[in-house]
Design an enzyme around this catalytic site. Structure first.
Site, PDB file in Angstrom:
ATOM      1  N   ASN A 182       0.860  -1.345   0.086  1.00  0.00           N
ATOM      2  CA  ASN A 182       0.022   0.011   0.048  1.00  0.00           C
ATOM      3  C   ASN A 182       0.711   1.330  -0.032  1.00  0.00           C
ATOM      4  OD1 ASN A 182       0.718   0.498   2.633  1.00  0.00           O
ATOM      5  ND2 ASN A 182      -1.139  -0.337   3.621  1.00  0.00           N
ATOM      6  N   ASP A 261     -16.190  -1.402   7.501  1.00  0.00           N
ATOM      7  CA  ASP A 261     -14.835  -1.661   8.347  1.00  0.00           C
ATOM      8  C   ASP A 261     -13.851  -2.170   7.444  1.00  0.00           C
ATOM      9  OD1 ASP A 261     -12.812  -2.823   9.926  1.00  0.00           O
ATOM     10  OD2 ASP A 261     -14.119  -4.472  10.813  1.00  0.00           O
ATOM     11  N   ASP A 267      -5.899  -7.212   2.501  1.00  0.00           N
ATOM     12  CA  ASP A 267      -5.846  -8.899   2.532  1.00  0.00           C
ATOM     13  C   ASP A 267      -6.792  -9.360   1.587  1.00  0.00           C
ATOM     14  OD1 ASP A 267      -3.886  -8.911   4.650  1.00  0.00           O
ATOM     15  OD2 ASP A 267      -5.230  -8.828   6.442  1.00  0.00           O
ATOM     16  N   HIS A 304     -18.755  -5.288   5.368  1.00  0.00           N
ATOM     17  CA  HIS A 304     -18.933  -6.098   6.449  1.00  0.00           C
ATOM     18  C   HIS A 304     -17.988  -6.001   7.562  1.00  0.00           C
ATOM     19  CE1 HIS A 304     -21.733  -8.353   3.753  1.00  0.00           C
ATOM     20  NE2 HIS A 304     -20.783  -8.204   3.058  1.00  0.00           N
TER      21      HIS A 304
END
Length: 319
Positions: A182, A261, A267, A304
């Site tokens: 990132n 979230d 990931d 989620h």
């Protein structure tokens, strides 16, 4: 044989949802829940739920956390191979604010016991895969051993150099066919391994040509995919290895969602990208299509709460 093999960590996540992230010395009220996580396990679940036959190599303790990992891997059809550790299964403490931002503290526990010798005994699993995916929450010499074994057999090696504060070895970069940092991780790698400096906050607005030059400096032989959050992703290939693309560098826009979230979004991206790229051995597609698929998958995961359990379930043909 598994099409994607992930080598990495499993943690039991302890999560507090708060209005804001706690500041130094501050005590806040929040909502608590616990669930499975660890970058390795998150990525393995993502790869499996994105449609890939997936194996996961890790170290677990003889405790409730280890038993949870085994049960969840079985439920998702993941070929779990475990180094049994005398240490407790890894843990993570996570705070998530109302905007979906998070801070995380990890206790390695059993993850620190994932050894070079044990991984050497898993050579059949590593060399039979189409893609090996690894991160930096496990001992670096063990990660390097897994990547070397896989690459020697022609397996595509994919390294997610996370977390950013891990001391990613130059040898690990050299063993990676695909590198997926990132913004924070990319800036840290540049500072550590090259003479170039860039502020992570400016990467998303840096010109494509300049980003490509920086990527080629960091990883001359491989492909770099910088994940940029809401700004999508930037891809840089070596000029003579475009992986089916028509341009050596380009951006892929992010899918628009309402995040709840973001804990496992990176990931999710990595697991989905590995799954899509592994499927390309059967159905050839430009690399850009795999990145678009991974972007969509990661975006869906942020709708989620949780990490591994937030990974969307997609049919095998979706990738």
């Amino acid at each position: 044989m598994s099409h994607v093999v992930v080598v990495g960590s499993f943690n039991v996540d302890h999560v507090w949802n708060c209005a804001t992230l706690p500041r130094l010395g501050e005590t806040l009220s929040g909502r608590y829940h616990t669930g499975p996580g660890g970058k390795g396990f998150n990525q393995a679940v993502a790869a499996a739920r994105a449609g890939a036959e997936t194996g996961f190599l890790c170290a677990l303790g003889d405790d409730d956390g280890g038993r949870q990992a085994r049960a969840l891997a079985e439920a998702d059809g993941i070929d779990l191979r475990v180094h049994d550790s005398s240490q407790p299964t890894g843990t993570a403490g996570i705070y998530v604010d109302e905007a979906g931002h998070n801070t995380i503290v990890i206790g390695a526990g059993a993850n620190a016991d994932l050894s070079v010798a044990w991984l050497g005994r898993q050579a059949e699993a590593l060399t039979g895969a189409r893609v090996l995916l690894s991160q930096l929450e496990s001992p670096l010499d063990s990660v390097l051993e897994a990547m070397r074994l896989a690459r020697a057999s022609g397996t595509t090696t994919m390294l997610n150099p996370a977390p950013a504060n891990a001391q990613c070895l130059r040898e690990l970069l050299a063993a990676a066919d695909i590198l997926t940092p990132n913004e924070t991780e990319f800036a840290a790698l540049l500072e550590r391994h090259t003479s170039h400096r860039i502020e992570s906050e400016t990467i998303a607005t840096t010109s494509d040509a300049q980003l490509h030059r920086l990527c080629r400096t960091l990883l001359p032989r491989g492909t770099v995919v910088i994940t940029l959050g809401a700004a999508g992703a930037f891809v840089s290939h070596r000029e003579d290895q475009l992986r089916g693309d028509v341009a050596p560098f380009y951006r892929v826009a992010a899918d628009k969602v309402e995040p709840v979230d973001t804990t496992g979004a990176g990931d999710a991206f990595n697991g989905a990208l590995a799954a899509a790229y592994a499927a390309a051995h059967v159905h050839a597609h430009p690399f850009a299509e795999h990145v678009r698929f991974a972007n969509r998958y990661a975006a869906l995961s942020t709708e989620h709460v949780g990490a591994a359990l937030a990974m969307p379930r997609l049919p095998a043909s979706a990738s």
